[in-house]
Design an enzyme around this catalytic site. Sequence first.
Site, PDB file in Angstrom:
ATOM      1  N   CYS A   1       0.147   1.817  -5.439  1.00  0.00           N
ATOM      2  CA  CYS A   1      -0.795   2.726  -6.100  1.00  0.00           C
ATOM      3  C   CYS A   1      -0.197   4.129  -6.233  1.00  0.00           C
ATOM      4  CB  CYS A   1      -2.106   2.784  -5.323  1.00  0.00           C
ATOM      5  SG  CYS A   1      -3.034   1.231  -5.359  1.00  0.00           S
TER       6      CYS A   1
ATOM      7  N   HIS B   1       0.826  -1.201   0.000  1.00  0.00           N
ATOM      8  CA  HIS B   1       0.000   0.000   0.000  1.00  0.00           C
ATOM      9  C   HIS B   1       0.865   1.258   0.000  1.00  0.00           C
ATOM     10  CE1 HIS B   1      -3.836  -1.824   0.054  1.00  0.00           C
ATOM     11  NE2 HIS B   1      -3.796  -2.294   1.292  1.00  0.00           N
TER      12      HIS B   1
END
Length: 226
Positions: free
Chosen positions: A204, A147
């Site tokens: 991301c 993440h």
Amino acid sequence: MNFRIKRHMFIPTRARSLRWIRNALITIGIVLLSYTALVLLDRKMYQDDEGWRFERALKASTATVESSDQDQAFPVPPLAVPESMRNESLTIANRNDAPLGRIEISRIGLRAMIMEGIDEPTLRRAVGHIPGTALPGQKGNIGIAGHRDTLFRALRNIRLQDEIALTTSQGSFRYQVNATKIVDPAEVQVLDNPNSEVLTLITCYPFSFIGSAPRRFVVRAYRIAD
């Protein structure tokens, strides 16, 4: 007269509604903050605990190898390697949730345990080895995802030539960053297998985006000699 009565009745009703909305928002905020705190605490406890277990397993493995190489004239005392340490690597290897290893990028302060899989429960606690990609020490493309707002947040500071270390029970493997790029989620060719040992980190992007980020930040590194 009727208008005044209705207006007088409306004001307390509106005040009660506003108080209810305020209390509801406060409650929701407390719940969200509590959940976030629990997630952060769970990740820290997992990383600390598994990091400690991993270090013990490495020390036990090293001690076992060194003791087997000792000359018979200088035997290692039986208690030199505690039984708990000798069994540590076996205990970890036999656990279904055991980490695959650890990733470190010293210059940017990144250090995290690696688990198998990229489902949400896994990525809440660790970075994940992408199933179907190579493993450290194998020829091919090792894919690791994390993440952008937790363990892989430091990747926003990655630079070319930065060194990445992957440590597993099989040894330590070093890689050097030679490229970074921003791609769409559908561009899965970044995980294609080359004829060399490659490491690909994916998170991301943008890093500061609020919500589900629309793109992916990719780091490519090639293995270098130890």
